[in-house]
Design a protein around this motif. Structure first.
Motif, PDB file in Angstrom:
ATOM      1  N   THR A   1       0.827  -1.210   0.000  1.00  0.00           N
ATOM      2  CA  THR A   1       0.000   0.000   0.000  1.00  0.00           C
ATOM      3  C   THR A   1       0.859   1.257   0.000  1.00  0.00           C
ATOM      4  O   THR A   1       0.589   2.218  -0.733  1.00  0.00           O
ATOM      5  N   LEU A   2       1.908   1.271   0.824  1.00  0.00           N
ATOM      6  CA  LEU A   2       2.811   2.427   0.851  1.00  0.00           C
ATOM      7  C   LEU A   2       3.503   2.622  -0.496  1.00  0.00           C
ATOM      8  O   LEU A   2       3.661   3.754  -0.965  1.00  0.00           O
ATOM      9  N   SER A   3       3.915   1.521  -1.112  1.00  0.00           N
ATOM     10  CA  SER A   3       4.562   1.606  -2.422  1.00  0.00           C
ATOM     11  C   SER A   3       3.603   2.203  -3.449  1.00  0.00           C
ATOM     12  O   SER A   3       3.975   3.065  -4.248  1.00  0.00           O
TER      13      SER A   3
ATOM     14  N   THR B   1       4.550  10.361  -5.966  1.00  0.00           N
ATOM     15  CA  THR B   1       5.350  11.365  -5.266  1.00  0.00           C
ATOM     16  C   THR B   1       6.840  11.112  -5.460  1.00  0.00           C
ATOM     17  O   THR B   1       7.615  12.047  -5.705  1.00  0.00           O
ATOM     18  N   ILE B   2       7.235   9.851  -5.333  1.00  0.00           N
ATOM     19  CA  ILE B   2       8.639   9.486  -5.539  1.00  0.00           C
ATOM     20  C   ILE B   2       9.070   9.829  -6.956  1.00  0.00           C
ATOM     21  O   ILE B   2      10.152  10.391  -7.175  1.00  0.00           O
TER      22      ILE B   2
ATOM     23  N   LEU C   1      11.952  12.508  -8.008  1.00  0.00           N
ATOM     24  CA  LEU C   1      13.124  12.037  -8.750  1.00  0.00           C
ATOM     25  C   LEU C   1      13.306  12.807 -10.056  1.00  0.00           C
ATOM     26  O   LEU C   1      14.431  13.107 -10.459  1.00  0.00           O
ATOM     27  N   GLU C   2      12.181  13.131 -10.709  1.00  0.00           N
ATOM     28  CA  GLU C   2      12.272  13.862 -11.974  1.00  0.00           C
ATOM     29  C   GLU C   2      12.829  15.269 -11.779  1.00  0.00           C
ATOM     30  O   GLU C   2      13.347  15.872 -12.717  1.00  0.00           O
ATOM     31  N   SER C   3      12.739  15.783 -10.559  1.00  0.00           N
ATOM     32  CA  SER C   3      13.263  17.123 -10.280  1.00  0.00           C
ATOM     33  C   SER C   3      14.744  17.096  -9.918  1.00  0.00           C
ATOM     34  O   SER C   3      15.332  18.144  -9.662  1.00  0.00           O
TER      35      SER C   3
ATOM     36  N   GLY D   1       5.297  -3.757  -9.026  1.00  0.00           N
ATOM     37  CA  GLY D   1       5.462  -2.979 -10.246  1.00  0.00           C
ATOM     38  C   GLY D   1       5.874  -1.550  -9.974  1.00  0.00           C
ATOM     39  O   GLY D   1       6.792  -1.016 -10.604  1.00  0.00           O
ATOM     40  N   ILE D   2       5.211  -0.915  -8.995  1.00  0.00           N
ATOM     41  CA  ILE D   2       5.536   0.481  -8.685  1.00  0.00           C
ATOM     42  C   ILE D   2       6.911   0.579  -8.037  1.00  0.00           C
ATOM     43  O   ILE D   2       7.620   1.576  -8.201  1.00  0.00           O
TER      44      ILE D   2
END
Length: 253
Positions: A112-114, A120-121, A125-127, A159-160
């Protein structure tokens, strides 16, 4: 198994196929449905592998072009997926039902946390595009192995996790990451199904009925997925997964 249960599983499979196309996370729904249809928790976990396999197979075909563009280290990643997944599935058989019952609530918390933190992760990361991923590629492979180990045991949310790892340790697009995710999870799933079948855990009729529904749902939703707000679907799945996790603590703790 009654006709009503089989129809419920087919309908659940259709919905699962739609959900996977739009937002992912269908396993949160199919797992309790399989239990409600009369399967044990271990049988439901094994059946989930069968029911959701088409999603990865179709995903691999859809991303065939992107897969050709990420061939570097692909063979190594496939080996890591097989070894990790097989180890996790053998661990699943070896530890047995009592240990699995105790693990279910914590596995659902992790999944669930993943699922909740994935977007958000990815945004964070993209920033930070100046990260030198090439220096830490070995750590990426270690983390991928741990994800496949977890995936061979339970599978929800893996998967996430892989998308997050690929986002951290490479500059590949989400489409390239999805291409890797689909082919590695698909291959791992084939081996896990074989192991579970040898262990007598797979009940083929309910598994294949739900798989058929997932194929129908995935194929139908593929044509209209862009019109459906995936964000709202994700919120619905997240709320359901939180409720399922809370229930699992009450039931298994």
């Amino acid at each position: 198994m009654s006709l009503t249960s089989l129809l419920l599983l087919f309908a659940g499979g259709v919905l699962a196929g739609c959900i996977n196309v739009m937002a992912g996370g269908a396993g949160f729904m199919t797992f309790p449905l399989l239990i409600a249809a009369g399967l044990s928790e271990m049988e439901a976990n094994a059946a989930n592998f069968v029911a959701l396999l088409p999603a990865n197979v179709m995903g691999t075909l859809v991303y065939a072009k992107e897969l050709k563009e990420v061939r570097q280290n692909l063979v190594l990643r496939l080996v890591i997926a097989v070894v990790g997944g097989v180890a996790g599935s053998l661990l699943f058989l070896h530890l047995g039902e009592a240990n699995f019952h105790r693990a279910i609530p914590w596995l659902l918390v992790f999944a669930t946390l993943s699922f909740a933190l994935g977007p958000t992760i990815k945004t964070w990361l993209e920033s930070h595009g100046d990260f030198d991923a090439s220096r830490w590629l070995w750590l990426s492979f270690v983390l991928e192995f741990l994800v496949y180990l977890y995936g061979g045991y339970f599978g929800l949310g893996m998967g996430i996790m892989l998308l997050a790892i690929h986002s951290i340790f490479s500059h590949m697009s989400v489409h390239h990451a999805n291409a890797l995710r689909n082919i590695t999870i698909g291959l791992m799933t084939f081996f896990s199904i074989f192991i579970f079948a040898q262990g007598g855990l797979i009940r083929w009729l309910p598994s294949l009925v739900m798989m058929t529904g997932a194929v129908v749902g995935g194929y139908g939703m593929a044509k209209i997925a862009r019109r459906v707000p995936a964000g709202k679907v994700r919120i619905g799945i997240l709320c359901w997964s939180i409720a399922l996790t809370a229930f699992s603590f009450w039931r298994y703790s």
